[in-house]
Write an enzyme that holds these catalytic residues in place. Sequence first.
Site, short mmCIF file in Angstrom:
data_model
loop_
_atom_site.label_atom_id
_atom_site.label_comp_id
_atom_site.label_asym_id
_atom_site.label_seq_id
_atom_site.Cartn_x
_atom_site.Cartn_y
_atom_site.Cartn_z
N ILE A 219 -6.61 -36.75 17.64
CA ILE A 219 -6.83 -36.28 16.26
C ILE A 219 -7.75 -37.30 15.57
CG2 ILE A 219 -5.73 -35.83 14.03
CD1 ILE A 219 -3.17 -35.11 15.66
N PHE B 115 -30.65 -17.73 18.83
CA PHE B 115 -29.46 -18.57 18.98
C PHE B 115 -29.76 -19.87 19.74
CE2 PHE B 115 -27.75 -14.32 18.61
CZ PHE B 115 -26.61 -14.47 17.84
N ALA B 116 -30.74 -19.82 20.66
CA ALA B 116 -30.94 -20.93 21.59
C ALA B 116 -31.10 -22.25 20.83
CB ALA B 116 -32.18 -20.67 22.43
N THR C 239 -26.38 -23.00 10.30
CA THR C 239 -25.12 -23.76 10.32
C THR C 239 -24.71 -24.26 8.94
OG1 THR C 239 -24.12 -25.83 11.12
CG2 THR C 239 -26.49 -25.82 10.92
N LEU D 163 -12.50 -28.34 18.65
CA LEU D 163 -11.05 -28.54 18.50
C LEU D 163 -10.22 -27.46 19.21
CD1 LEU D 163 -8.67 -30.03 17.25
CD2 LEU D 163 -8.96 -28.62 15.20
N ASN E 171 -16.97 -22.69 11.43
CA ASN E 171 -16.52 -23.08 12.77
C ASN E 171 -16.25 -21.87 13.66
OD1 ASN E 171 -16.14 -25.51 11.06
ND2 ASN E 171 -15.40 -26.34 13.00
N TYR F 103 -29.32 -32.43 13.53
CA TYR F 103 -29.01 -31.06 13.93
C TYR F 103 -29.19 -30.11 12.74
CZ TYR F 103 -26.19 -26.93 14.78
OH TYR F 103 -25.77 -25.63 14.86
N ASP G 246 -33.16 -17.19 27.98
CA ASP G 246 -32.24 -18.34 28.02
C ASP G 246 -32.66 -19.22 29.20
OD1 ASP G 246 -28.93 -18.49 26.92
OD2 ASP G 246 -29.75 -19.97 28.34
N ASN G 247 -32.63 -20.54 28.99
CA ASN G 247 -32.99 -21.42 30.12
C ASN G 247 -31.77 -21.74 31.00
OD1 ASN G 247 -31.55 -23.28 28.65
ND2 ASN G 247 -33.30 -24.58 28.12
N1 UDP Z 1 -11.38 -32.68 15.96
C1 UDP Z 1 -10.35 -33.54 16.38
N2 UDP Z 1 -10.26 -33.84 17.69
C2 UDP Z 1 -11.13 -33.37 18.64
C3 UDP Z 1 -12.16 -32.50 18.20
C4 UDP Z 1 -12.25 -32.18 16.86
O1 UDP Z 1 -9.54 -33.99 15.58
O2 UDP Z 1 -11.01 -33.72 19.83
C5 UDP Z 1 -11.49 -32.34 14.54
C6 UDP Z 1 -12.82 -32.74 13.92
O3 UDP Z 1 -12.74 -34.03 13.39
C7 UDP Z 1 -13.01 -31.67 12.84
C8 UDP Z 1 -12.28 -30.45 13.40
O4 UDP Z 1 -11.45 -30.93 14.44
O5 UDP Z 1 -12.36 -32.06 11.66
C9 UDP Z 1 -13.24 -29.43 13.98
O6 UDP Z 1 -14.12 -30.09 14.85
P1 UDP Z 1 -15.11 -29.32 15.81
O7 UDP Z 1 -15.82 -30.35 16.64
O8 UDP Z 1 -14.37 -28.25 16.53
O9 UDP Z 1 -16.13 -28.60 14.83
P2 UDP Z 1 -17.08 -29.19 13.67
O10 UDP Z 1 -16.30 -29.09 12.39
O11 UDP Z 1 -17.47 -30.57 14.04
O12 UDP Z 1 -18.23 -28.26 13.69
#
Ligand code: UDP
Length: 329
Positions: A209, A75-76, A119, A192, A172, A143, A33-34
């Site tokens: 949101i 994982f990196a 992913t 989130l 997620n 990504y 890991d760096n």
């Molecule tokens: N989300 C949100 N507000 C935030 C961060 C995320 O409403 O500050 C929403 C985002 O639009 C998605 C969900 O939460 O629908 C999960 O987002 P997250 O970035 O955790 O994971 P992702 O689905 O992008 O991998």
Amino acid sequence: MQRRFLVTGGAGYVGSHLVAALAARGEHVVVLDNLRLGHRAAVPDGVDLVEADLADAPAVDAVLADGPWQAVFHFAARSLVGESMARPFEYLTENGSVGIRLVEACVRHGVARFVLSSTANVYGNPPVVPIPEDAPTATTSPYGESKLMIERALFWAARIHGLRYACLRYFNAAGADPAGRLGEDHTPETHLVPLAIDAALGRRPELVIFGDDYPTPDGTCIRDYVHVTDLAEAHLLALERLERGSITCNLGNGSGHSVREVIRTVEAVGGRPVPARLGARRPGDPAVLVAASDLIRRETGWTPRFAALTEIVRTAYAWREAHPDGYAS
Ligand code: UDP
């Protein structure tokens, strides 16, 4: 002889949970890991840490030459969709090309098993929900593309050199080690669950949101949240499954929760309100991402232990309360 495992990115969020699971089984683990995004404190005592960048080919060669390795877990990576849209070539080279070079080096050093942290983003906007593994890969971000590059390299390494691989496509990842040793600590944090918890704890003024005009029951996006400890367990099972051949599978619970449901769960678990404000949609967010998870269950016997959103939030909340500044606490 004790089995030896190399874990790239083993000081990061999901990687560190796998390292803890391997170490708990008495396996010999080396973390590469760096420490740019990972944390030294996330690497348990007794686990060797090689602080080096994957782009440093001589350093990677030196580690791989110090085998034999039972398997390499990779994982990196940088893992922010939005950032990858702003800096595509950094993702395509630092994740993609560097990852392909790691696969090539593994083949050269006789590594026979490889597990990739992939992913759900490889699917892009899925045509069907829940998404099965044979859905077309149509990623909408560099990504996702960078992970697909490595998936394809593994396919050819298997076909031409007999490497066995598991590509595990996470939905997620959330939650924290139930024993409280490890948790989520990203800078900046964009996810989130930790953001909602920080808002409840008063460490952020509010949660924004990202849109409530999606075609979902409450208008907010739906995601499949999967506990990081269950993810780690799935890696161990996938490793055993490799004895029967390579596999590409989703890692999700198979059920979805909206942003508003996550907020309500954080409020119920912590007993404090989450100050939240409605904002604009985040570019690139699909409305619904839920895994078809029968393949991993059928092929490995994986049964998530922390499938309930309450459990995911409870462990994340406990870790954040105990580590308000993450590993710096
Ligand atoms: N989300 C949100 N507000 C935030 C961060 C995320 O409403 O500050 C929403 C985002 O639009 C998605 C969900 O939460 O629908 C999960 O987002 P997250 O970035 O955790 O994971 P992702 O689905 O992008 O991998």
